[in-house]
Design an enzyme around this catalytic site. Structure first.
Site, PDB file in Angstrom:
ATOM      1  N   SER A 119       9.500   9.287 -49.683  1.00 60.94           N
ATOM      2  CA  SER A 119      10.917   9.074 -49.339  1.00 60.94           C
ATOM      3  C   SER A 119      11.210   9.505 -47.911  1.00 60.94           C
ATOM      4  O   SER A 119      11.962   8.840 -47.199  1.00 60.94           O
ATOM      5  CB  SER A 119      11.819   9.902 -50.256  1.00 60.94           C
ATOM      6  OG  SER A 119      11.641   9.526 -51.582  1.00 60.94           O
ATOM      7  N   HIS A 140       7.847   1.606 -49.350  1.00 61.35           N
ATOM      8  CA  HIS A 140       8.868   2.436 -49.986  1.00 61.35           C
ATOM      9  C   HIS A 140       9.769   1.600 -50.896  1.00 61.35           C
ATOM     10  O   HIS A 140      10.605   0.828 -50.423  1.00 61.35           O
ATOM     11  CB  HIS A 140       9.695   3.156 -48.897  1.00 61.35           C
ATOM     12  CG  HIS A 140      10.707   4.092 -49.445  1.00 61.35           C
ATOM     13  ND1 HIS A 140      11.953   4.230 -48.896  1.00 61.35           N
ATOM     14  CD2 HIS A 140      10.667   4.928 -50.505  1.00 61.35           C
ATOM     15  CE1 HIS A 140      12.630   5.135 -49.594  1.00 61.35           C
ATOM     16  NE2 HIS A 140      11.867   5.568 -50.575  1.00 61.35           N
ATOM     17  N   GLU A 152      10.868  -1.036 -48.131  1.00 59.04           N
ATOM     18  CA  GLU A 152      10.681  -0.734 -46.702  1.00 59.04           C
ATOM     19  C   GLU A 152       9.170  -0.673 -46.428  1.00 59.04           C
ATOM     20  O   GLU A 152       8.453   0.086 -47.085  1.00 59.04           O
ATOM     21  CB  GLU A 152      11.328   0.608 -46.342  1.00 59.04           C
ATOM     22  CG  GLU A 152      12.855   0.570 -46.384  1.00 59.04           C
ATOM     23  CD  GLU A 152      13.494   1.929 -46.111  1.00 59.04           C
ATOM     24  OE1 GLU A 152      14.545   1.978 -45.462  1.00 59.04           O
ATOM     25  OE2 GLU A 152      12.940   2.965 -46.568  1.00 59.04           O
ATOM     26  N   ASN A 190      17.111   5.967 -46.618  1.00 61.27           N
ATOM     27  CA  ASN A 190      17.342   7.390 -46.887  1.00 61.27           C
ATOM     28  C   ASN A 190      17.962   8.113 -45.692  1.00 61.27           C
ATOM     29  O   ASN A 190      18.687   9.092 -45.865  1.00 61.27           O
ATOM     30  CB  ASN A 190      16.048   8.077 -47.330  1.00 61.27           C
ATOM     31  CG  ASN A 190      15.675   7.700 -48.759  1.00 61.27           C
ATOM     32  OD1 ASN A 190      16.534   7.291 -49.532  1.00 61.27           O
ATOM     33  ND2 ASN A 190      14.412   7.824 -49.103  1.00 61.27           N
TER      34      ASN A 190
HETATM   35  N1  3HC Z   1      13.858  -1.575 -65.393  1.00 64.59           N
HETATM   36  C1  3HC Z   1      13.996  -2.900 -65.279  1.00 64.59           C
HETATM   37  N2  3HC Z   1      15.151  -3.510 -64.995  1.00 64.59           N
HETATM   38  C2  3HC Z   1      16.220  -2.726 -64.843  1.00 64.59           C
HETATM   39  C3  3HC Z   1      16.170  -1.321 -64.954  1.00 64.59           C
HETATM   40  C4  3HC Z   1      14.914  -0.742 -65.219  1.00 64.59           C
HETATM   41  N3  3HC Z   1      14.740   0.577 -65.307  1.00 64.59           N
HETATM   42  N4  3HC Z   1      17.402  -0.823 -64.750  1.00 64.59           N
HETATM   43  C5  3HC Z   1      18.215  -1.876 -64.540  1.00 64.59           C
HETATM   44  N5  3HC Z   1      17.477  -3.018 -64.584  1.00 64.59           N
HETATM   45  C6  3HC Z   1      17.949  -4.382 -64.351  1.00 64.59           C
HETATM   46  C7  3HC Z   1      18.648  -4.949 -65.564  1.00 64.59           C
HETATM   47  O1  3HC Z   1      17.742  -5.580 -66.441  1.00 64.59           O
HETATM   48  C8  3HC Z   1      19.592  -5.947 -64.926  1.00 64.59           C
HETATM   49  O2  3HC Z   1      18.874  -7.119 -64.548  1.00 64.59           O
HETATM   50  P1  3HC Z   1      19.572  -8.563 -64.636  1.00 64.59           P
HETATM   51  O3  3HC Z   1      20.742  -8.497 -63.685  1.00 64.59           O
HETATM   52  O4  3HC Z   1      18.494  -9.497 -64.178  1.00 64.59           O
HETATM   53  O5  3HC Z   1      19.979  -8.756 -66.038  1.00 64.59           O
HETATM   54  C9  3HC Z   1      20.004  -5.255 -63.627  1.00 64.59           C
HETATM   55  O6  3HC Z   1      18.947  -4.333 -63.331  1.00 64.59           O
HETATM   56  C10 3HC Z   1      21.303  -4.540 -63.767  1.00 64.59           C
HETATM   57  O7  3HC Z   1      21.160  -3.578 -64.803  1.00 64.59           O
HETATM   58  P2  3HC Z   1      22.240  -3.241 -65.920  1.00 64.59           P
HETATM   59  O8  3HC Z   1      23.165  -4.405 -66.121  1.00 64.59           O
HETATM   60  O9  3HC Z   1      21.589  -2.628 -67.096  1.00 64.59           O
HETATM   61  O10 3HC Z   1      22.998  -2.020 -65.300  1.00 64.59           O
HETATM   62  P3  3HC Z   1      23.924  -1.953 -64.080  1.00 64.59           P
HETATM   63  O11 3HC Z   1      24.555  -3.234 -63.722  1.00 64.59           O
HETATM   64  O12 3HC Z   1      24.786  -0.781 -64.389  1.00 64.59           O
HETATM   65  O13 3HC Z   1      22.915  -1.584 -62.884  1.00 64.59           O
HETATM   66  C11 3HC Z   1      21.615  -0.196 -61.515  1.00 64.59           C
HETATM   67  C12 3HC Z   1      22.097  -0.460 -62.921  1.00 64.59           C
HETATM   68  C13 3HC Z   1      20.673  -1.334 -61.073  1.00 64.59           C
HETATM   69  C14 3HC Z   1      20.828   1.125 -61.545  1.00 64.59           C
HETATM   70  C15 3HC Z   1      22.871  -0.141 -60.557  1.00 64.59           C
HETATM   71  O14 3HC Z   1      23.778   0.815 -61.016  1.00 64.59           O
HETATM   72  C16 3HC Z   1      22.502   0.190 -59.127  1.00 64.59           C
HETATM   73  O15 3HC Z   1      22.093  -0.664 -58.356  1.00 64.59           O
HETATM   74  N6  3HC Z   1      22.688   1.476 -58.766  1.00 64.59           N
HETATM   75  C17 3HC Z   1      22.320   1.967 -57.436  1.00 64.59           C
HETATM   76  C18 3HC Z   1      20.862   2.319 -57.435  1.00 64.59           C
HETATM   77  C19 3HC Z   1      20.408   2.734 -56.073  1.00 64.59           C
HETATM   78  O16 3HC Z   1      21.135   2.813 -55.104  1.00 64.59           O
HETATM   79  N7  3HC Z   1      19.099   3.020 -55.992  1.00 64.59           N
HETATM   80  C20 3HC Z   1      18.488   3.484 -54.774  1.00 64.59           C
HETATM   81  C21 3HC Z   1      18.384   4.989 -54.823  1.00 64.59           C
HETATM   82  S1  3HC Z   1      17.634   5.647 -53.362  1.00 64.59           S
HETATM   83  C22 3HC Z   1      15.993   5.529 -53.666  1.00 64.59           C
HETATM   84  O17 3HC Z   1      15.535   5.105 -54.697  1.00 64.59           O
HETATM   85  C23 3HC Z   1      15.110   5.996 -52.560  1.00 64.59           C
HETATM   86  C24 3HC Z   1      14.241   7.130 -52.967  1.00 64.59           C
HETATM   87  O18 3HC Z   1      13.342   7.388 -51.907  1.00 64.59           O
HETATM   88  C25 3HC Z   1      14.991   8.387 -53.325  1.00 64.59           C
END
Ligand code: 3HC
Length: 298
Positions: A119, A140, A152, A190
């Site tokens: 990260s 990433h 990334e 990040n």
């Molecule tokens: N596995 C597979 N697919 C998943 C999943 C998982 N664990 N979680 C969600 N999905 C898919 C669903 O199947 C759905 O796909 P579809 O649109 O094709 O049907 C889609 O993602 C949306 O999921 P849901 O409808 O169940 O749920 P939400 O609409 O509430 O979305 C979320 C969930 C995708 C987590 C959304 O809330 C989101 O985008 N949140 C922000 C996440 C974010 O910003 N992540 C980055 C964090 S920073 C990082 O990771 C960097 C690291 O270095 C720290």
């Protein structure tokens, strides 16, 4: 370069998520558990998450079986010897990652691409312990890896253009949307996301709004899928704190310095969703603000 087989080192949330993405794209994948123990828990977790998708009608049962069948879970690091691409996703500790890169150079062919999903750590520092540095880069992914489109591609000091192009083609093949970034602490997402999350904590400390209010405002007013506190809990407060500390150590700018409330929550073991409590308490549905935050933590 055609990537026919991928090795993932580390079977935590990101490791398993990346293995799923590769297998879903039809690529045979090896997933190596990097810490002591067996990989069965990771495999069971993946099968459970895929089964949920089948139940919700988002995937055919046959596809689920095919994905699981393409991933070989193992504890043997040597199993990545014939992989064209290795992605490490082990503990965020530079010395541990450097030691892994050194071992991988002994295991993999000289032209296998060696990448890190770090990260905020320096890809160039990992490259520095390698002999064949041109094939070392960052790759990433974002959490949840199967759902987030961006990857990334980190261009470190001596990463070759052909490595970057091969990684770009690979990302597109697995259905991701890559961006090429120079090796700067925190890369793009990040580096921008961390001070945003920290600023939300500072607004909370100032009493500008409460947890639910600030989250609601950013979802409803800025169109974010999650508010900053829900997102910090989702990422893990230990991870957010470590990202902030690493960027602060590099940049020395006040807005990257982790605020008091965040460091105290981490000290108290409130790490977010994975421990059941962070800014929110996940024992209630829907989650409510962590009662420990009703009074300022000191
Ligand atoms: N596995 C597979 N697919 C998943 C999943 C998982 N664990 N979680 C969600 N999905 C898919 C669903 O199947 C759905 O796909 P579809 O649109 O094709 O049907 C889609 O993602 C949306 O999921 P849901 O409808 O169940 O749920 P939400 O609409 O509430 O979305 C979320 C969930 C995708 C987590 C959304 O809330 C989101 O985008 N949140 C922000 C996440 C974010 O910003 N992540 C980055 C964090 S920073 C990082 O990771 C960097 C690291 O270095 C720290």
């Amino acid at each position: 370069m055609d990537i026919k087989k991928v090795g993932i080192i580390g079977t935590g949330t990101m490791g398993v998520g990346m293995a799923q993405v590769c297998a879903q794209a039809g690529i045979p994948t090896v997933a190596v558990k990097a810490t002591p123990g067996t990989p069965e828990r990771a495999q069971a977790g993946l099968e459970k998450s895929l089964a949920r998708m089948v139940e919700r009608g988002k995937m055919e049962a046959a596809e689920k079986d095919a994905i699981v069948g393409r991933i070989a879970f193992t504890t043997d690091e040597g199993a990545v010897a014939d992989c064209d691409l290795v992605i490490e996703s082990i503990i965020e500790d530079l010395d541990t990652k450097k030691a892994l890169f050194k071992r991988l150079e002994g295991v993999c062919t000289p032209d296998a691409l060696l990448t890190t999903n770090t990260s905020t750590l320096s890809v160039t520092s990992m490259m520095a312990v390698c002999e064949h540095r041109q094939r070392v880069a960052g790759l990433h992914f974002f959490n949840p890896a199967p759902a987030m489109a961006l990857v990334e591609i980190i261009h470190a000091f001596e990463t070759s253009e052909s490595t970057v192009r091969a990684l770009e083609a690979f990302c597109k093949e697995i259905g991701k949307d890559p961006v090429i970034v120079q090796d700067t602490t925190g890369f793009i997402v990040n580096r921008l996301l961390t001070p945003y999350l920290l600023s939300a904590v500072r607004l909370l400390e100032r009493g500008t709004g409460d947890i639910e209010g600030i989250d609601h405002a950013m979802m409803s007013g800025a169109g974010h899928p999650m508010g900053p506190f829900a997102l910090a809990d989702y990422i893990g407060l230990d991870v957010v704190n470590a990202m902030a500390q690493n960027i602060y150590n590099d940049a020395r700018t006040d807005h990257h310095n982790p605020p008091h409330t965040l460091t105290r929550l981490v000290e108290l073991g409130y790490l977010g969703r994975k421990t059941g409590k962070g800014f929110y308490d996940y024992s209630s549905k829907p989650p409510t603000a962590n009662p420990a935050l009703k009074h300022p933590i000191s």
